[in-house]
Design a protein around this motif. Structure first.
Motif, PDB file in Angstrom:
ATOM      1  N   SER A 158     131.610  19.544 -19.469  1.00 25.89           N
ATOM      2  CA  SER A 158     131.142  20.153 -19.823  1.00 25.89           C
ATOM      3  C   SER A 158     130.008  20.587 -19.612  1.00 25.89           C
ATOM      4  CB  SER A 158     131.294  19.791 -22.104  1.00 25.89           C
ATOM      5  OG  SER A 158     130.239  18.216 -21.832  1.00 25.89           O
ATOM      6  N   GLN A 159     128.937  20.321 -18.830  1.00 24.99           N
ATOM      7  CA  GLN A 159     127.021  20.125 -18.606  1.00 24.99           C
ATOM      8  C   GLN A 159     127.309  21.305 -17.615  1.00 24.99           C
ATOM      9  OE1 GLN A 159     126.489  15.893 -18.262  1.00 24.99           O
ATOM     10  NE2 GLN A 159     125.036  16.746 -19.875  1.00 24.99           N
ATOM     11  N   GLN A 160     126.462  21.897 -17.410  1.00 31.18           N
ATOM     12  CA  GLN A 160     126.439  23.316 -16.051  1.00 31.18           C
ATOM     13  C   GLN A 160     125.228  22.369 -15.324  1.00 31.18           C
ATOM     14  OE1 GLN A 160     125.689  26.670 -18.103  1.00 31.18           O
ATOM     15  NE2 GLN A 160     128.004  27.602 -18.011  1.00 31.18           N
ATOM     16  N   VAL A 161     125.146  22.191 -14.376  1.00 37.42           N
ATOM     17  CA  VAL A 161     124.071  22.146 -13.211  1.00 37.42           C
ATOM     18  C   VAL A 161     123.829  23.889 -12.822  1.00 37.42           C
ATOM     19  CG1 VAL A 161     123.158  21.778 -11.314  1.00 37.42           C
ATOM     20  CG2 VAL A 161     124.561  20.367 -12.624  1.00 37.42           C
ATOM     21  N   ARG A 162     122.392  24.049 -13.121  1.00 35.45           N
ATOM     22  CA  ARG A 162     121.532  25.631 -12.415  1.00 35.45           C
ATOM     23  C   ARG A 162     120.496  25.630 -11.856  1.00 35.45           C
ATOM     24  NH1 ARG A 162     121.483  28.903 -17.725  1.00 35.45           N
ATOM     25  NH2 ARG A 162     124.111  28.613 -17.429  1.00 35.45           N
ATOM     26  N   VAL A 163     120.908  26.091 -10.641  1.00 34.68           N
ATOM     27  CA  VAL A 163     119.652  26.212  -9.294  1.00 34.68           C
ATOM     28  C   VAL A 163     119.483  27.554  -9.319  1.00 34.68           C
ATOM     29  CG1 VAL A 163     118.988  25.731  -7.336  1.00 34.68           C
ATOM     30  CG2 VAL A 163     121.067  24.234  -8.271  1.00 34.68           C
ATOM     31  N   SER A 164     118.145  27.716  -9.677  1.00 40.82           N
ATOM     32  CA  SER A 164     117.133  29.109  -9.523  1.00 40.82           C
ATOM     33  C   SER A 164     117.039  28.720  -8.502  1.00 40.82           C
ATOM     34  CB  SER A 164     116.262  28.889 -10.475  1.00 40.82           C
ATOM     35  OG  SER A 164     116.709  28.884 -12.280  1.00 40.82           O
ATOM     36  N   TRP A 165     116.144  29.830  -7.555  1.00 39.61           N
ATOM     37  CA  TRP A 165     115.669  30.092  -6.530  1.00 39.61           C
ATOM     38  C   TRP A 165     114.781  30.968  -6.730  1.00 39.61           C
ATOM     39  CZ3 TRP A 165     116.761  26.620  -2.224  1.00 39.61           C
ATOM     40  CH2 TRP A 165     117.910  26.300  -2.674  1.00 39.61           C
ATOM     41  N   LYS A 166     113.231  30.706  -5.965  1.00 39.15           N
ATOM     42  CA  LYS A 166     112.356  31.941  -5.788  1.00 39.15           C
ATOM     43  C   LYS A 166     112.721  32.816  -5.285  1.00 39.15           C
ATOM     44  CE  LYS A 166     108.138  29.276  -4.591  1.00 39.15           C
ATOM     45  NZ  LYS A 166     107.462  28.993  -3.783  1.00 39.15           N
ATOM     46  N   GLU A 167     113.745  32.956  -4.454  1.00 37.19           N
ATOM     47  CA  GLU A 167     114.404  34.382  -3.789  1.00 37.19           C
ATOM     48  C   GLU A 167     114.516  35.673  -5.184  1.00 37.19           C
ATOM     49  OE1 GLU A 167     113.810  31.157  -0.403  1.00 37.19           O
ATOM     50  OE2 GLU A 167     114.570  31.336  -2.487  1.00 37.19           O
ATOM     51  N   THR A 168     115.699  34.612  -5.672  1.00 33.70           N
ATOM     52  CA  THR A 168     116.280  35.367  -6.911  1.00 33.70           C
ATOM     53  C   THR A 168     115.720  35.651  -8.314  1.00 33.70           C
ATOM     54  OG1 THR A 168     117.444  33.662  -6.934  1.00 33.70           O
ATOM     55  CG2 THR A 168     118.445  35.322  -5.862  1.00 33.70           C
ATOM     56  N   GLU A 169     115.542  34.177  -8.701  1.00 34.12           N
ATOM     57  CA  GLU A 169     115.049  34.462 -10.042  1.00 34.12           C
ATOM     58  C   GLU A 169     113.549  33.936  -9.754  1.00 34.12           C
ATOM     59  OE1 GLU A 169     119.139  33.347  -9.958  1.00 34.12           O
ATOM     60  OE2 GLU A 169     117.288  31.928  -8.910  1.00 34.12           O
ATOM     61  N   GLY A 170     112.388  33.800  -8.978  1.00 30.79           N
ATOM     62  CA  GLY A 170     110.922  33.750  -8.942  1.00 30.79           C
ATOM     63  C   GLY A 170     110.754  32.548  -8.645  1.00 30.79           C
ATOM     64  N   GLU A 171     111.033  30.920  -9.271  1.00 33.48           N
ATOM     65  CA  GLU A 171     111.298  29.460  -9.181  1.00 33.48           C
ATOM     66  C   GLU A 171     112.425  28.987  -8.971  1.00 33.48           C
ATOM     67  OE1 GLU A 171     110.082  27.632 -12.893  1.00 33.48           O
ATOM     68  OE2 GLU A 171     111.476  28.761 -13.535  1.00 33.48           O
ATOM     69  N   ASP A 172     111.900  27.766  -8.114  1.00 31.83           N
ATOM     70  CA  ASP A 172     112.539  26.558  -7.212  1.00 31.83           C
ATOM     71  C   ASP A 172     112.994  25.698  -8.854  1.00 31.83           C
ATOM     72  OD1 ASP A 172     113.058  28.223  -5.129  1.00 31.83           O
ATOM     73  OD2 ASP A 172     110.957  26.751  -4.114  1.00 31.83           O
ATOM     74  N   LYS A 173     114.063  25.762  -9.269  1.00 34.01           N
ATOM     75  CA  LYS A 173     113.840  24.395 -10.149  1.00 34.01           C
ATOM     76  C   LYS A 173     115.087  24.145 -10.509  1.00 34.01           C
ATOM     77  CE  LYS A 173     112.623  24.023 -14.871  1.00 34.01           C
ATOM     78  NZ  LYS A 173     111.637  24.414 -15.982  1.00 34.01           N
ATOM     79  N   VAL A 174     116.127  23.431 -10.882  1.00 30.99           N
ATOM     80  CA  VAL A 174     117.146  22.204 -10.883  1.00 30.99           C
ATOM     81  C   VAL A 174     117.519  21.635 -12.192  1.00 30.99           C
ATOM     82  CG1 VAL A 174     119.550  21.416 -10.288  1.00 30.99           C
ATOM     83  CG2 VAL A 174     117.447  22.502  -8.471  1.00 30.99           C
ATOM     84  N   ILE A 175     118.538  22.973 -13.087  1.00 31.22           N
ATOM     85  CA  ILE A 175     118.486  22.177 -14.944  1.00 31.22           C
ATOM     86  C   ILE A 175     119.640  21.489 -15.219  1.00 31.22           C
ATOM     87  CG2 ILE A 175     116.018  23.018 -15.553  1.00 31.22           C
ATOM     88  CD1 ILE A 175     118.178  25.136 -16.655  1.00 31.22           C
ATOM     89  N   LEU A 176     119.624  20.655 -16.202  1.00 31.11           N
ATOM     90  CA  LEU A 176     120.918  20.432 -16.783  1.00 31.11           C
ATOM     91  C   LEU A 176     121.392  20.881 -17.208  1.00 31.11           C
ATOM     92  CD1 LEU A 176     123.947  18.373 -16.658  1.00 31.11           C
ATOM     93  CD2 LEU A 176     122.345  16.084 -17.055  1.00 31.11           C
ATOM     94  N   ILE A 177     122.522  21.765 -18.088  1.00 34.14           N
ATOM     95  CA  ILE A 177     122.583  21.979 -19.077  1.00 34.14           C
ATOM     96  C   ILE A 177     123.924  21.634 -20.389  1.00 34.14           C
ATOM     97  CG2 ILE A 177     123.196  24.220 -20.666  1.00 34.14           C
ATOM     98  CD1 ILE A 177     121.634  26.087 -18.388  1.00 34.14           C
ATOM     99  N   SER A 178     123.137  21.132 -21.676  1.00 36.55           N
ATOM    100  CA  SER A 178     124.048  20.408 -21.924  1.00 36.55           C
ATOM    101  C   SER A 178     124.022  21.288 -23.584  1.00 36.55           C
ATOM    102  CB  SER A 178     124.017  19.059 -22.697  1.00 36.55           C
ATOM    103  OG  SER A 178     123.637  18.252 -21.308  1.00 36.55           O
ATOM    104  N   GLU A 179     125.904  21.439 -23.714  1.00 34.29           N
ATOM    105  CA  GLU A 179     125.548  21.790 -25.619  1.00 34.29           C
ATOM    106  C   GLU A 179     125.597  20.925 -26.401  1.00 34.29           C
ATOM    107  OE1 GLU A 179     126.424  25.002 -25.842  1.00 34.29           O
ATOM    108  OE2 GLU A 179     126.859  25.249 -23.830  1.00 34.29           O
ATOM    109  N   SER A 180     124.226  21.516 -27.742  1.00 31.87           N
ATOM    110  CA  SER A 180     124.181  20.878 -28.341  1.00 31.87           C
ATOM    111  C   SER A 180     124.998  20.770 -29.535  1.00 31.87           C
ATOM    112  CB  SER A 180     123.027  21.719 -29.319  1.00 31.87           C
ATOM    113  OG  SER A 180     122.000  21.463 -28.120  1.00 31.87           O
ATOM    114  N   ASN A 181     125.373  18.885 -29.660  1.00 32.38           N
ATOM    115  CA  ASN A 181     126.336  18.564 -30.545  1.00 32.38           C
ATOM    116  C   ASN A 181     125.425  18.844 -32.326  1.00 32.38           C
ATOM    117  OD1 ASN A 181     127.759  17.882 -28.864  1.00 32.38           O
ATOM    118  ND2 ASN A 181     126.865  16.070 -29.377  1.00 32.38           N
ATOM    119  N   LYS A 182     126.335  19.972 -33.015  1.00 28.93           N
ATOM    120  CA  LYS A 182     126.136  19.886 -34.223  1.00 28.93           C
ATOM    121  C   LYS A 182     126.946  19.395 -35.775  1.00 28.93           C
ATOM    122  CE  LYS A 182     123.667  25.008 -33.161  1.00 28.93           C
ATOM    123  NZ  LYS A 182     124.028  25.750 -33.820  1.00 28.93           N
TER     124      LYS A 182
END
Length: 182
Positions: A158-182
């Motif tokens: 259910s989690q996502q790994v999102r890679v951002s590249w300087k060439e397209t998103e303006g920064e080099d970064k990898v984040i793990l995204i989790s949906e919040s439990n409400k």
């Protein structure tokens, strides 16, 4: 939604440099080795690897190409609408070469399987190795394992790994995204 940074800034650059040094240990001068970035996101990673290797080795011609796998995927017919492909930019034969397939995230293994099928249109390689920036190691559908790993991540489907590249998103970064439990 919760976000956790896995790689960014200097750690991102150090990871790429470390992977390049591992490649050099195994492939020396790259006279019989080529880099193939899997489009779209693996191409940015392959560009970075080629640039870094050229700087370290002081060698200008490390062969690199980009491979489109759109019509080799096992799910391309399931998408709504017309599927459009990227263009392949491989201007060399891989017959008898060592091929390093490069992608940003390894998850189920289906993308890599498709890339290996698409690769055969360019010849039969001597050996194929896999380099990934992020390995989501407990989510495989196919028995595919990387040879070179930037970072391993234990994640839920259910989690996502999102890679951002300087060439397209303006920064080099990898984040793990989790949906919040409400």
């Amino acid at each position: 939604m919760q976000k956790r940074t896995l790689l960014d800034g200097q750690k991102f650059q150090i990871t790429i440099k470390r992977l390049c040094h591992q490649l050099i240990e195994n492939h020396n001068d790259f006279s019989n080795t080529v880099l193939i970035g899997i489009q779209p996101r693996g191409s940015y990673f392959a560009d970075r690897v080629q640039t870094e290797l050229s700087q370290i080795l002081k060698k200008g011609t490390i062969k690199k190409g980009n491979l489109d796998i759109t019509f080799f995927r096992d799910d391309f017919r399931r998408k709504d609408g017309i599927v459009s492909a990227n263009s392949n930019t491989i201007d060399f034969i891989i017959e008898g070469k060592n091929v390093i397939l490069i992608d940003d995230v390894l998850w189920t293994g289906r993308t890599i399987r498709a890339a290996m099928d698409a690769l055969l249109a360019y010849g039969r390689p001597e050996r194929v190795e896999l380099m990934v920036l992020i390995d989501r190691r407990f989510s495989r559908h196919l028995p595919i394992e990387p040879d070179y790993i930037g970072q391993q991540v234990d994640s839920l489907n259910s989690q996502q790994v999102r890679v951002s590249w300087k060439e397209t998103e303006g920064e080099d970064k990898v984040i793990l995204i989790s949906e919040s439990n409400k």
